[in-house]
Motif scaffolding. Sequence first.
Motif, PDB file in Angstrom:
ATOM      1  N   LEU A   1       0.601  -0.875  -0.314  1.00  0.00           N
ATOM      2  CA  LEU A   1      -0.112   0.017   0.113  1.00  0.00           C
ATOM      3  C   LEU A   1       0.763   1.814   0.449  1.00  0.00           C
ATOM      4  O   LEU A   1       0.693   2.183  -0.690  1.00  0.00           O
TER       5      LEU A   1
ATOM      6  N   LEU B   1       2.433   1.593  -3.417  1.00  0.00           N
ATOM      7  CA  LEU B   1       0.743   2.787  -4.533  1.00  0.00           C
ATOM      8  C   LEU B   1       0.831   3.985  -3.974  1.00  0.00           C
ATOM      9  O   LEU B   1       0.922   4.295  -5.254  1.00  0.00           O
ATOM     10  N   ARG B   2       0.636   3.994  -2.519  1.00  0.00           N
ATOM     11  CA  ARG B   2       0.728   5.836  -2.441  1.00  0.00           C
ATOM     12  C   ARG B   2       2.064   6.592  -3.001  1.00  0.00           C
ATOM     13  O   ARG B   2       1.617   7.665  -4.579  1.00  0.00           O
TER      14      ARG B   2
ATOM     15  N   PRO C   1      -3.984   8.481   0.302  1.00  0.00           N
ATOM     16  CA  PRO C   1      -4.177   8.696   2.012  1.00  0.00           C
ATOM     17  C   PRO C   1      -3.061   8.665   3.190  1.00  0.00           C
ATOM     18  O   PRO C   1      -1.817   9.165   3.148  1.00  0.00           O
TER      19      PRO C   1
ATOM     20  N   LEU D   1      -3.922   3.652   6.150  1.00  0.00           N
ATOM     21  CA  LEU D   1      -2.799   3.200   5.096  1.00  0.00           C
ATOM     22  C   LEU D   1      -3.004   1.806   6.292  1.00  0.00           C
ATOM     23  O   LEU D   1      -3.232   0.327   6.084  1.00  0.00           O
TER      24      LEU D   1
ATOM     25  N   LEU E   1      -5.891   0.503   6.770  1.00  0.00           N
ATOM     26  CA  LEU E   1      -6.676  -0.621   6.010  1.00  0.00           C
ATOM     27  C   LEU E   1      -6.524  -1.862   6.109  1.00  0.00           C
ATOM     28  O   LEU E   1      -6.732  -2.707   6.088  1.00  0.00           O
TER      29      LEU E   1
ATOM     30  N   PHE F   1      -7.012   4.677 -11.915  1.00  0.00           N
ATOM     31  CA  PHE F   1      -6.649   4.415 -11.161  1.00  0.00           C
ATOM     32  C   PHE F   1      -8.754   4.300 -10.613  1.00  0.00           C
ATOM     33  O   PHE F   1      -8.785   2.901 -10.385  1.00  0.00           O
TER      34      PHE F   1
ATOM     35  N   ASP G   1     -11.488   1.019 -10.740  1.00  0.00           N
ATOM     36  CA  ASP G   1     -11.651   0.514  -8.879  1.00  0.00           C
ATOM     37  C   ASP G   1     -10.372  -0.445  -8.645  1.00  0.00           C
ATOM     38  O   ASP G   1     -10.131  -1.228  -8.331  1.00  0.00           O
TER      39      ASP G   1
ATOM     40  N   TRP H   1      -8.879   0.723  -6.174  1.00  0.00           N
ATOM     41  CA  TRP H   1      -8.824   0.358  -3.873  1.00  0.00           C
ATOM     42  C   TRP H   1      -8.464  -1.523  -4.309  1.00  0.00           C
ATOM     43  O   TRP H   1      -8.664  -2.124  -3.370  1.00  0.00           O
ATOM     44  N   SER H   2     -10.198  -1.398  -4.564  1.00  0.00           N
ATOM     45  CA  SER H   2     -11.083  -2.782  -4.506  1.00  0.00           C
ATOM     46  C   SER H   2     -10.444  -4.309  -5.910  1.00  0.00           C
ATOM     47  O   SER H   2      -9.780  -4.977  -4.230  1.00  0.00           O
TER      48      SER H   2
ATOM     49  N   ILE I   1      -6.980  -3.863  -5.571  1.00  0.00           N
ATOM     50  CA  ILE I   1      -5.756  -4.200  -5.117  1.00  0.00           C
ATOM     51  C   ILE I   1      -5.789  -5.119  -3.725  1.00  0.00           C
ATOM     52  O   ILE I   1      -5.194  -6.115  -3.631  1.00  0.00           O
ATOM     53  N   ALA I   2      -6.886  -4.823  -3.291  1.00  0.00           N
ATOM     54  CA  ALA I   2      -7.357  -5.100  -1.961  1.00  0.00           C
ATOM     55  C   ALA I   2      -7.853  -6.690  -2.133  1.00  0.00           C
ATOM     56  O   ALA I   2      -7.552  -8.005  -1.488  1.00  0.00           O
TER      57      ALA I   2
END
Length: 245
Positions: A71, A74-75, A84, A89, A92, A227, A231, A233-234, A236-237
């Motif tokens: 994460l 990614l940022r 964020p 982070l 999450l 990004f 979608d 965030w979904s 990658i998570a």
Amino acid sequence: MRRAALLAVASILFIGFAVDPAMAQDTSLASSLEGSLTSRSIQIFLLLTVLSLAPGIAIMVTCFPFLITVLSILRQGLGLQASPPNMLLVSLAMFLTFFVMEPVFTAAWTEGVTPMLEEQITAEQAFERTVGPFRIFMSERMDPDTYLALAALRPDAAATLPGPDAPLSVLVPSFMLSEMARAFQIGFLIFLPFLIIDLVVAAVLMSMGMMMVPPAIVSLPFKLSFFVLADGWSLIASALVRSYF
């Protein structure tokens, strides 16, 4: 004269203890109580020490280092320095860690903590049973080459093989190094599309003669829109979670 008086006092005390066994029993009881209080104090001290080290232990033997590293990369790839924020982070990563590690936590609680609270096993047995599920989890994610490289540094662990029965002093750092290496590999794949956008924007600005305009400022809206539309965030998570199952 003084020596005779001391001998008389000693004789009286000896006779008193011999005649009154209850007094001797009280003395032995006080000694046993003092010993139990000392052992209980040591147990409380050890418990407080373990509780103070609990956050570090939770980071070392779970998937949290892998998730927070990915994460953070990614940022950095998005070009955002404080958004964020770190707290978001970390939160999450913690909840994703709980999602992944819940079966391990449940098994450790059921096999080790519950029997100890019910006084069915000793503290040493409870520790071994509690650590057992974490040993299996770490051994499945650990790189064997990393373990062998660390084990070769210790003569007493050089003959051990990577697995759940490996020494914790070698198993835990091998697991952490393996997770960090895997996180950097995935971080490279995540960073690559954003790097391509930066290069394209820099080339366009160069061809237009706008060399004084920072490419990062112009490429940031394109990276954010790319990004969000994907979608990210979904995706990658879900990808990070699926890598553990």
